[in-house]
Design an enzyme around this catalytic site. Structure first.
Site, mmCIF file in Angstrom:
data_model
loop_
_atom_site.group_PDB
_atom_site.id
_atom_site.type_symbol
_atom_site.label_atom_id
_atom_site.label_comp_id
_atom_site.label_asym_id
_atom_site.label_seq_id
_atom_site.Cartn_x
_atom_site.Cartn_y
_atom_site.Cartn_z
ATOM 1 N N GLU A 44 1.355 3.340 -14.661
ATOM 2 C CA GLU A 44 0.686 3.167 -15.958
ATOM 3 C C GLU A 44 -0.072 4.435 -16.330
ATOM 4 O OE1 GLU A 44 -1.841 -0.293 -15.883
ATOM 5 O OE2 GLU A 44 -2.274 -0.158 -18.035
ATOM 6 N N ASN A 191 2.626 -7.352 -22.165
ATOM 7 C CA ASN A 191 2.050 -7.424 -20.821
ATOM 8 C C ASN A 191 0.760 -8.239 -20.859
ATOM 9 O OD1 ASN A 191 1.403 -6.256 -17.965
ATOM 10 N ND2 ASN A 191 -0.424 -5.792 -19.171
ATOM 11 N N GLU A 192 0.621 -9.154 -19.947
ATOM 12 C CA GLU A 192 -0.603 -9.974 -19.825
ATOM 13 C C GLU A 192 -1.119 -10.378 -21.207
ATOM 14 O OE1 GLU A 192 -3.466 -8.309 -17.035
ATOM 15 O OE2 GLU A 192 -2.047 -8.545 -15.397
ATOM 16 N N TYR A 260 -2.649 -10.251 -7.802
ATOM 17 C CA TYR A 260 -3.265 -9.209 -6.970
ATOM 18 C C TYR A 260 -4.018 -9.850 -5.813
ATOM 19 C CZ TYR A 260 -2.260 -5.600 -10.438
ATOM 20 O OH TYR A 260 -1.618 -4.717 -11.270
ATOM 21 N N GLU A 316 3.646 -7.089 -11.201
ATOM 22 C CA GLU A 316 2.407 -6.464 -10.713
ATOM 23 C C GLU A 316 1.941 -7.247 -9.491
ATOM 24 O OE1 GLU A 316 -0.700 -5.411 -13.490
ATOM 25 O OE2 GLU A 316 0.779 -5.004 -15.070
ATOM 26 N N GLN A 365 0.022 0.506 -7.934
ATOM 27 C CA GLN A 365 0.870 1.365 -8.742
ATOM 28 C C GLN A 365 1.274 2.576 -7.917
ATOM 29 O OE1 GLN A 365 -0.730 2.300 -12.624
ATOM 30 N NE2 GLN A 365 -1.311 0.197 -13.019
#
Ligand code: AHR
Length: 513
Positions: A44, A191-192, A260, A316, A365
């Site tokens: 990103e 995204n999200e 996460y 992710e 990432q």
């Protein structure tokens, strides 16, 4: 979460009360391919991932090819990155792609509001990203702006990259120096969007996503694989709504999941390097929650899509620790220890296990951000422990998953228990069998008896191991590496049974023929 209950690893597994580690691998029963895209990455416009990480520009003193660091590109080629997701993340839903094409000196700047409020000068845009993918020999995964963009803008980006007709966007691409279309297959539709991508309800997003998808067109032979924004963690309602109302299989071919691993909580995540065994245990038990998430989301998907047309895309995942002391909190720069390597191994084993439905995953990432493969400081780079797991696990890329039954001892801390062993097995097109095994217990080696059902006269070809002195050992600038891949031979093989001595806190790969 209590792992004292039955814990399914691979096909069926039972935690043993007789305390032994036993694996039966059905070498003749494999049906599902482990897509290499499970081993994908995410980069990103965040902190020093793009700028300083990959991109230094043609005039830099750091050795580069067309502005991209040679040392970084060379290291990433070592792990065969199958795909790279870009430009975000949260950044994707405030990115306007047309600001990142044409002569660099005339590209407008913007503020990266999510990540440190820094000025983004758009010097790394579409052409630079496609050059990076070319140098890494990897497939692009482009996440479009559904949150603050327009349908027209996303539609034109697809046309710019993929069209070979006479059209305004094709002409613009050609004027910017690229004759042939790139034929990008993988496109994220936001995204999200339940959070940084627009704070939408699932019903509202489902509608919007269908509209954006309609105008993201196929050009030539290229069929788009559109990835809808899926849930955060255990938001089963989001998944249910998208599968019910999102026109699965037509408006989208993949749906994402973000999860996460945070050791403590979002306000105090915990240090990347300064932790004891109880934090290590907590991290491992929280990362194992991925198993439950995958199982439950897949069950919902099965209900609406029994034909398995829609892939689950974990685009992710990884450890999210506190930033390194003294660094910009908006840059998410963290060190990476043997604990991160264990987390990588366990999650990759889980993605392999569910590979019938999990068609892609992207660790967050690649460089200098969160659970990175590479850290950079000026002209130096460090390969992290996670890098070495991705290198070791290359053996599973596009191989056939071998169903296995795993009986594992428990690893117990403060009266809480998790399985001590995680494992995957696969068969390559050439007929080699690869088994990856991790011993999560940092204080005890484990003997594993592994029976190879359905084959005869197996021979041991090669073994590799990742371990270190401490669970928080890490690699750093200007120091000899503490975590790397070494040779592993501590196995015996007799009558198609292998006896493996797995050292504490280790990840092992065994190749058999
Ligand atoms: O990876 C960092 C951020 O985490 C991403 O931008 C966002 O999608 C997620 O919340």
């Amino acid at each position: 979460m209590n792992y004292k209950k039955l814990f399914p690893l691979l096909l069926l597994a039972a935690l043993s009360s007789t305390a032994q580690n036993r694996i039966v691998i059905n070498t003749d029963l494999g049906e599902e391919k482990i897509s290499r895209h499970i081993y994908g990455h995410f980069s990103e416009h965040l902190g020093r991932c793009i700028y300083g990480g990959y991109w230094v520009g043609e005039d830099s003193d750091i050795q580069n090819t067309n502005g991209i660091r040679n040392d970084v590109a060379e290291a990433l080629r070592e792990i065969d990155i199958p795909n790279l997701r870009w430009p975000g993340g949260c950044f994707a839903d405030e990115y306007h792609w047309m600001d990142g094409i044409g002569p660099r000196e005339s590209r407008p700047a913007m503020i990266n509001t999510h990540w440190g409020g820094v000025t983004e000068d758009n010097s790394f845009g579409t052409h630079e990203f496609m050059e990076l993918c070319h140098q890494l020999n990897t497939e692009p995964v482009i996440c479009g702006n559904l949150g603050s963009g327009t349908v027209r803008e996303m539609s034109q980006w697809v046309e710019y990259l993929n069209s070979d007709n006479v059209s305004p966007m094709t002409n613009l691409r050609k004027a910017n120096g690229r004759e042939e279309p790139w034929s990008v297959k993988y496109w994220g539709l936001g995204n999200e969007n339940w959070g940084c991508g627009g704070t939408m309800t699932p019903e509202y997003y489902a509608n919007e996503m269908r509209r954006y998808s309609t105008f993201a067109k196929n050009y030539g032979e290229n069929r788009l694989y559109r990835i809808a924004c899926g849930p955060s963690g255990a938001d089963y309602k989001w998944m249910e709504t998208l599968m019910k109302e999102g026109n699965p299989g037509r408006s989208f071919q993949g749906i994402s999941l973000h999860y996460y691993t945070v050791c403590h909580n979002w306000g105090n995540k915990g240090s990347a390097t300064d932790f004891g065994e109880s934090d290590y245990f907590l991290t491992m038990s929280k990362t194992l929650f991925m198993d439950e998430l995958l199982k439950n989301h897949i069950n919902i998907m099965e209900k609406y899509d029994p034909a398995n047309r829609v892939g689950l895309i974990v685009d992710e995942w990884g450890n999210w620790h506190d930033v390194e002391p003294g660094t910009n909190p908006g840059f998410l720069y963290q060190q990476n220890t043997l604990r991160d390597a264990m987390v990588a191994a366990v999650n990759l084993d889980l993605f392999n296990k569910y590979c019938r439905r999990v068609k892609m995953a992207n660790i967050a990432q690649t460089i200098n951000v969160l659970q990175a493969m590479i850290l950079t400081k000026d002209d130096e780079i460090v390969k992290t422990p996670s890098f070495y797991v991705f290198k070791m696990y290359k053996v599973h890329h596009d191989a056939t998953l071998l169903p296995a039954v795993i009986e594992t001892e428990l690893y117990t801390v403060n009266e809480e228990s998790i399985p001590a062993i995680s494992a995957s097995a696969s068969k390559s097109d050439e007929g080699d069998i690869h088994i990856t095994l991790s011993n999560l217990d940092p204080g005890k080696s484990q003997k594993v008896i592994c029976e190879l059902r359905g084959m005869e006269n197996a021979t041991f070809e090669k073994g590799e191991i990742i371990t270190a002195e401490k669970i928080n050992s890490y690699n750093d600038f200007g120091k000899i590496e503490e975590v790397f891949i070494d040779t592993f031979n501590d196995i015996e093989i007799a009558d198609n049974t292998i006896y493996i001595n797995l050292p504490s806190k280790s990840i092992v790969m065994i190749q058999l023929r």
